[in-house]
Design a protein around this motif. Structure first.
Motif, PDB file in Angstrom:
ATOM      1  N   GLY A  57       9.725  -2.515   5.254  1.00  0.00           N
ATOM      2  CA  GLY A  57       8.327  -2.430   4.844  1.00  0.00           C
ATOM      3  C   GLY A  57       7.942  -3.613   3.980  1.00  0.00           C
ATOM      4  O   GLY A  57       8.541  -4.685   4.071  1.00  0.00           O
ATOM      5  N   VAL A  61       0.560   5.685  -5.354  1.00  0.00           N
ATOM      6  CA  VAL A  61       1.918   6.095  -5.723  1.00  0.00           C
ATOM      7  C   VAL A  61       2.196   5.708  -7.175  1.00  0.00           C
ATOM      8  O   VAL A  61       1.499   4.878  -7.743  1.00  0.00           O
ATOM      9  CB  VAL A  61       2.986   5.462  -4.799  1.00  0.00           C
ATOM     10  N   ARG A 115      -3.620   5.033  -0.142  1.00  0.00           N
ATOM     11  CA  ARG A 115      -2.345   5.548  -0.639  1.00  0.00           C
ATOM     12  C   ARG A 115      -2.223   5.179  -2.109  1.00  0.00           C
ATOM     13  O   ARG A 115      -2.475   4.047  -2.495  1.00  0.00           O
ATOM     14  CB  ARG A 115      -1.180   4.952   0.141  1.00  0.00           C
ATOM     15  N   ALA A 162       6.544   2.612   7.965  1.00  0.00           N
ATOM     16  CA  ALA A 162       5.927   3.775   8.616  1.00  0.00           C
ATOM     17  C   ALA A 162       4.628   4.181   7.904  1.00  0.00           C
ATOM     18  O   ALA A 162       3.650   4.564   8.551  1.00  0.00           O
ATOM     19  CB  ALA A 162       6.909   4.945   8.646  1.00  0.00           C
ATOM     20  N   GLN A 163       4.607   4.081   6.582  1.00  0.00           N
ATOM     21  CA  GLN A 163       3.388   4.417   5.839  1.00  0.00           C
ATOM     22  C   GLN A 163       2.293   3.378   6.083  1.00  0.00           C
ATOM     23  O   GLN A 163       1.115   3.718   6.187  1.00  0.00           O
ATOM     24  CB  GLN A 163       3.685   4.531   4.342  1.00  0.00           C
ATOM     25  N   GLU A 164       2.679   2.105   6.168  1.00  0.00           N
ATOM     26  CA  GLU A 164       1.700   1.045   6.456  1.00  0.00           C
ATOM     27  C   GLU A 164       1.032   1.302   7.808  1.00  0.00           C
ATOM     28  O   GLU A 164      -0.198   1.219   7.935  1.00  0.00           O
ATOM     29  CB  GLU A 164       2.389  -0.316   6.445  1.00  0.00           C
ATOM     30  N   TYR A 215       6.595  -0.428   0.038  1.00  0.00           N
ATOM     31  CA  TYR A 215       5.590   0.235   0.863  1.00  0.00           C
ATOM     32  C   TYR A 215       6.224   0.366   2.245  1.00  0.00           C
ATOM     33  O   TYR A 215       6.262  -0.595   3.011  1.00  0.00           O
ATOM     34  CB  TYR A 215       4.336  -0.630   0.882  1.00  0.00           C
ATOM     35  N   PRO A 216       6.760   1.536   2.569  1.00  0.00           N
ATOM     36  CA  PRO A 216       7.501   1.692   3.819  1.00  0.00           C
ATOM     37  C   PRO A 216       6.667   1.335   5.057  1.00  0.00           C
ATOM     38  O   PRO A 216       5.460   1.609   5.108  1.00  0.00           O
ATOM     39  CB  PRO A 216       7.876   3.171   3.830  1.00  0.00           C
ATOM     40  N   ALA A 231       0.853   4.210   9.380  1.00  0.00           N
ATOM     41  CA  ALA A 231       0.052   5.436   9.256  1.00  0.00           C
ATOM     42  C   ALA A 231      -1.283   5.152   8.550  1.00  0.00           C
ATOM     43  O   ALA A 231      -2.313   5.724   8.909  1.00  0.00           O
ATOM     44  CB  ALA A 231       0.833   6.502   8.494  1.00  0.00           C
ATOM     45  N   ASP A 232      -1.267   4.276   7.556  1.00  0.00           N
ATOM     46  CA  ASP A 232      -2.479   3.986   6.777  1.00  0.00           C
ATOM     47  C   ASP A 232      -3.448   3.058   7.499  1.00  0.00           C
ATOM     48  O   ASP A 232      -4.666   3.196   7.355  1.00  0.00           O
ATOM     49  CB  ASP A 232      -2.107   3.364   5.425  1.00  0.00           C
TER      50      ASP A 232
END
Length: 158
Positions: A65, A109, A107, A121-123, A118-119, A125-126
């Motif tokens: 990430g 955190v 997001r 997968a989250q990037e 910032y993983p 998803a966002d």
């Protein structure tokens, strides 16, 4: 109290923040009851306790990430050029990071160090895709006064 031009605090007790006190200010050789004295009422504020904004954020991409990092600042004892890292002037080190899209957080955190991954997968998803640059808000948190001053901006992901 006689002031010689040096900055002083109105109090060193956190419990006295916001408590109104009466002050009379005027020429040192005059009596406090003299008409040349100006009188005002004020209380110490918590403004000097607010953590400073972090500086120099970086974003480095890896397969895991985006590795975000920044340099923290301190309100106390941070002026020496001889120390490797400035001291933490809070009870503990804590930050809040918000990733923004069109100015709105997608997001938010918290972390206890001046970095965060910032993983990937989250990037995705966002944003639905890998980003070449990223909008961030980074603030150090204080147990006494809460959220500190923010670093806010857009940085390139390298």
């Amino acid at each position: 109290v006689v002031l010689d031009g040096a900055a002083i605090t109105l109090t060193s007790d956190i419990a006295e923040i916001g408590v109104a006190r009466r002050y009379r200010v005027g020429p040192v050789r005059r009596d406090v009851g003299d008409p040349t004295m100006a009188e005002f009422v004020t209380g110490a504020s918590a403004a000097a306790l607010v953590p400073l904004a972090p500086v120099r954020p970086k974003a480095l991409r890896s397969s895991a990430g985006i590795a975000l990092s920044w340099i923290r600042r301190t309100r106390l004892d941070g002026d020496s050029w001889e120390i490797a890292e400035v001291p933490v002037s809070e009870d503990g080190e804590r930050y809040e990071i918000s990733v923004l899209s069109s100015g709105a957080p997608v997001r938010t955190v918290a972390t206890t160090q001046p970095s965060w991954l910032y993983p990937a997968a989250q990037e995705i998803a966002d944003f639905g895709a890998v980003q070449g640059d990223i909008d961030l808000v980074i603030a150090q948190m204080s147990a006494v006064v809460g959220r500190g001053r923010e670093w806010r901006g857009r940085i390139a992901v390298r």
